[in-house]
Design a protein around this motif. Structure first.
Motif, PDB file in Angstrom:
ATOM      1  N   SER A  81       0.785  -1.193  -0.035  1.00 13.03           N
ATOM      2  CA  SER A  81       0.032   0.141  -0.040  1.00 13.03           C
ATOM      3  C   SER A  81       0.866   1.268   0.044  1.00 13.03           C
ATOM      4  CB  SER A  81      -0.921   0.142   1.337  1.00 13.03           C
ATOM      5  OG  SER A  81      -0.109   0.292   2.386  1.00 13.03           O
ATOM      6  N   GLU A  82       0.293   2.411  -0.372  1.00  9.53           N
ATOM      7  CA  GLU A  82       1.046   3.479  -0.581  1.00  9.53           C
ATOM      8  C   GLU A  82       1.811   4.083   0.927  1.00  9.53           C
ATOM      9  OE1 GLU A  82       1.048   8.170  -1.957  1.00  9.53           O
ATOM     10  OE2 GLU A  82      -0.727   6.896  -2.415  1.00  9.53           O
ATOM     11  N   SER A  83       0.765   3.876   1.977  1.00  9.41           N
ATOM     12  CA  SER A  83       1.243   4.336   3.196  1.00  9.41           C
ATOM     13  C   SER A  83       2.101   3.320   3.738  1.00  9.41           C
ATOM     14  CB  SER A  83       0.000   4.401   4.191  1.00  9.41           C
ATOM     15  OG  SER A  83      -0.806   3.026   4.313  1.00  9.41           O
ATOM     16  N   ARG A  84       2.100   2.008   3.422  1.00 13.19           N
ATOM     17  CA  ARG A  84       3.278   1.234   3.926  1.00 13.19           C
ATOM     18  C   ARG A  84       4.450   1.522   3.340  1.00 13.19           C
ATOM     19  NH1 ARG A  84       6.304  -0.999   7.431  1.00 13.19           N
ATOM     20  NH2 ARG A  84       7.034  -2.964   6.697  1.00 13.19           N
ATOM     21  N   PHE A  85       4.496   1.486   1.872  1.00 19.59           N
ATOM     22  CA  PHE A  85       5.693   1.813   1.293  1.00 19.59           C
ATOM     23  C   PHE A  85       6.335   3.046   1.894  1.00 19.59           C
ATOM     24  CE2 PHE A  85       7.405   4.655  -2.260  1.00 19.59           C
ATOM     25  CZ  PHE A  85       8.616   4.209  -2.359  1.00 19.59           C
ATOM     26  N   LEU A  86       5.702   4.269   1.971  1.00 18.23           N
ATOM     27  CA  LEU A  86       6.374   5.422   2.460  1.00 18.23           C
ATOM     28  C   LEU A  86       6.739   5.234   3.968  1.00 18.23           C
ATOM     29  CD1 LEU A  86       3.498   8.062   1.309  1.00 18.23           C
ATOM     30  CD2 LEU A  86       5.815   7.908   0.244  1.00 18.23           C
ATOM     31  N   HIS A  87       6.100   4.609   4.740  1.00 18.55           N
ATOM     32  CA  HIS A  87       6.518   4.272   6.102  1.00 18.55           C
ATOM     33  C   HIS A  87       7.764   3.478   5.990  1.00 18.55           C
ATOM     34  CE1 HIS A  87       6.776   3.489  10.436  1.00 18.55           C
ATOM     35  NE2 HIS A  87       6.714   2.071  10.302  1.00 18.55           N
ATOM     36  N   LEU A  88       7.832   2.472   5.130  1.00 11.07           N
ATOM     37  CA  LEU A  88       9.074   1.605   5.020  1.00 11.07           C
ATOM     38  C   LEU A  88      10.312   2.216   4.583  1.00 11.07           C
ATOM     39  CD1 LEU A  88      10.189  -1.294   5.239  1.00 11.07           C
ATOM     40  CD2 LEU A  88       9.268  -1.544   2.808  1.00 11.07           C
ATOM     41  N   PHE A  89       9.968   3.175   3.465  1.00  9.05           N
ATOM     42  CA  PHE A  89      11.046   3.933   2.885  1.00  9.05           C
ATOM     43  C   PHE A  89      11.927   4.839   3.966  1.00  9.05           C
ATOM     44  CE2 PHE A  89      13.071   7.351   0.383  1.00  9.05           C
ATOM     45  CZ  PHE A  89      13.848   6.555  -0.577  1.00  9.05           C
ATOM     46  N   LYS A  90      10.884   5.532   4.668  1.00 11.97           N
ATOM     47  CA  LYS A  90      11.446   6.350   5.834  1.00 11.97           C
ATOM     48  C   LYS A  90      12.470   5.465   6.879  1.00 11.97           C
ATOM     49  CE  LYS A  90      12.158  10.423   8.083  1.00 11.97           C
ATOM     50  NZ  LYS A  90      10.878  11.135   8.750  1.00 11.97           N
ATOM     51  N   GLN A  91      11.778   4.464   7.224  1.00 14.18           N
ATOM     52  CA  GLN A  91      12.083   3.491   8.182  1.00 14.18           C
ATOM     53  C   GLN A  91      13.596   3.054   7.814  1.00 14.18           C
ATOM     54  OE1 GLN A  91       9.713   0.372  10.055  1.00 14.18           O
ATOM     55  NE2 GLN A  91      11.318  -0.887   9.106  1.00 14.18           N
ATOM     56  N   GLU A  92      13.617   2.678   6.386  1.00 15.28           N
ATOM     57  CA  GLU A  92      14.913   2.010   6.138  1.00 15.28           C
ATOM     58  C   GLU A  92      15.970   3.173   5.719  1.00 15.28           C
ATOM     59  OE1 GLU A  92      15.745  -1.246   5.289  1.00 15.28           O
ATOM     60  OE2 GLU A  92      14.196  -1.624   6.879  1.00 15.28           O
ATOM     61  N   THR A  93      15.537   4.167   5.066  1.00 12.26           N
ATOM     62  CA  THR A  93      16.657   5.297   4.775  1.00 12.26           C
ATOM     63  C   THR A  93      16.692   6.575   5.644  1.00 12.26           C
ATOM     64  OG1 THR A  93      14.922   6.556   3.481  1.00 12.26           O
ATOM     65  CG2 THR A  93      16.071   4.509   2.424  1.00 12.26           C
ATOM     66  N   GLY A  94      15.946   6.923   6.648  1.00 13.18           N
ATOM     67  CA  GLY A  94      15.796   7.941   7.392  1.00 13.18           C
ATOM     68  C   GLY A  94      15.359   9.452   6.497  1.00 13.18           C
ATOM     69  N   LEU A  95      14.901   8.887   5.257  1.00 12.15           N
ATOM     70  CA  LEU A  95      14.486  10.044   4.221  1.00 12.15           C
ATOM     71  C   LEU A  95      13.346   9.837   3.836  1.00 12.15           C
ATOM     72  CD1 LEU A  95      17.995  10.011   2.532  1.00 12.15           C
ATOM     73  CD2 LEU A  95      17.373  11.683   4.236  1.00 12.15           C
ATOM     74  N   THR A  96      12.525  11.180   3.510  1.00 14.01           N
ATOM     75  CA  THR A  96      11.193  10.551   2.886  1.00 14.01           C
ATOM     76  C   THR A  96      11.365  10.559   1.423  1.00 14.01           C
ATOM     77  OG1 THR A  96      11.090  12.942   2.420  1.00 14.01           O
ATOM     78  CG2 THR A  96      10.067  12.649   4.453  1.00 14.01           C
ATOM     79  N   TYR A  97      10.343  10.047   0.957  1.00 11.52           N
ATOM     80  CA  TYR A  97      10.502   9.891  -0.606  1.00 11.52           C
ATOM     81  C   TYR A  97      10.437  10.976  -1.318  1.00 11.52           C
ATOM     82  CZ  TYR A  97       9.315   7.596  -4.947  1.00 11.52           C
ATOM     83  OH  TYR A  97       9.072   7.156  -6.486  1.00 11.52           O
ATOM     84  N   ARG A  98       9.822  11.726  -0.966  1.00 12.49           N
ATOM     85  CA  ARG A  98       9.646  13.146  -1.651  1.00 12.49           C
ATOM     86  C   ARG A  98      11.120  13.881  -1.496  1.00 12.49           C
ATOM     87  NH1 ARG A  98       9.227  18.485  -0.588  1.00 12.49           N
ATOM     88  NH2 ARG A  98       8.321  19.978  -2.078  1.00 12.49           N
ATOM     89  N   ARG A  99      11.849  13.772  -0.643  1.00 11.09           N
ATOM     90  CA  ARG A  99      13.230  14.234  -0.704  1.00 11.09           C
ATOM     91  C   ARG A  99      13.928  13.568  -1.485  1.00 11.09           C
ATOM     92  NH1 ARG A  99      15.587  18.736   0.391  1.00 11.09           N
ATOM     93  NH2 ARG A  99      14.575  18.929   2.498  1.00 11.09           N
ATOM     94  N   ILE A 100      13.995  12.348  -1.630  1.00  9.01           N
ATOM     95  CA  ILE A 100      15.144  11.644  -2.445  1.00  9.01           C
ATOM     96  C   ILE A 100      14.558  11.754  -3.935  1.00  9.01           C
ATOM     97  CG2 ILE A 100      13.750   9.225  -2.539  1.00  9.01           C
ATOM     98  CD1 ILE A 100      17.701   9.885  -1.986  1.00  9.01           C
ATOM     99  N   ILE A 101      13.470  11.936  -4.054  1.00  7.29           N
ATOM    100  CA  ILE A 101      13.230  12.382  -5.473  1.00  7.29           C
ATOM    101  C   ILE A 101      13.519  13.632  -5.967  1.00  7.29           C
ATOM    102  CG2 ILE A 101      11.061  13.312  -7.043  1.00  7.29           C
ATOM    103  CD1 ILE A 101       9.524  10.979  -6.034  1.00  7.29           C
TER     104      ILE A 101
END
Length: 211
Positions: free
Chosen positions: A172-192
């Motif tokens: 799910s989008e919410s699960r992906f965004l949570h996992l991305f922040k959890q693993e990288t310490g960054l938001t998906y928007r920031r890395i884009i």
């Protein structure tokens, strides 16, 4: 900065020269700083006197040097090969003195670039080679789904939305965004934003303007 050298690579920006009066600031990137003389690094954790240091992403910091002191400042993408290595060195500290061998290597290599004894674009390759020779594959510790996401972003001409990546990863989008922040310490928007900036610098020489 009254610089001798300014270099933009795929995963970092580097400045080498004399540093003007510093004020406290912070940024998304992890900062590596090295000099041939001690400097004072101020963070919320305290004051560190050192010749080289690693500063974590988004940590307020100020660096004080002598008026004629040369300083190398390298800001790297936190989820690059170099970024992963820095994070492993920091071990959740805001800032710390770095590995002597690596910083000696970085300082000497940068002098060679500044003196134009080697081309600037070789520095990133030499850093990558050094890390491969002297460190463990830190990046492999990330969740495989996030590694796949980063691979997608590297190859994409236009960064896919979080919803598109989530569908591709069967999340799910919410699960992906949570996992991305959890693993990288960054938001998906920031890395884009980072990947867009990096790609814009790669294409700039063939463009007529920054716009």
């Amino acid at each position: 900065m009254q610089g001798k050298l300014f270099l933009l690579a795929k995963d970092f920006g580097l400045i080498w020269g004399q540093l003007p009066q510093s004020v406290s600031h912070r940024h998304f990137t992890i900062q590596l700083t090295v000099s041939d003389q001690p400097f004072a690094l101020q963070t919320p954790s305290g004051l560190l006197h050192t010749k080289h240091a690693i500063i974590a992403s988004n940590v307020p910091h100020r660096i004080d040097t002598s008026p004629t002191q040369r300083l190398l400042v390298l800001n790297t993408n936190p989820i690059s090969q170099l970024g992963f290595w820095c994070r492993s060195q920091l071990a959740n500290h805001e800032a710390m003195k770095g590995d002597d061998l690596f910083f000696s290597f970085l300082w000497e290599e940068t002098q060679q670039v500044a003196l134009q004894l080697v081309e600037a674009n070789t520095l990133e390759k030499r850093i990558q080679h050094f890390l491969l020779q002297h460190t463990e594959p830190i990046a492999s510790q990330l969740d495989a789904r996030i590694m796949k996401c980063l691979s997608i972003l590297r190859d994409a001409k236009e960064a896919p939305s979080a919803a598109e990546v989530a569908r591709h990863l069967q999340l799910s989008e919410s699960r992906f965004l949570h996992l991305f922040k959890q693993e990288t310490g960054l938001t998906y928007r920031r890395i884009i934003l980072w990947f867009r900036l990096e790609k814009s610098f790669r294409t700039f020489p063939s463009c007529s303007s920054l716009t």
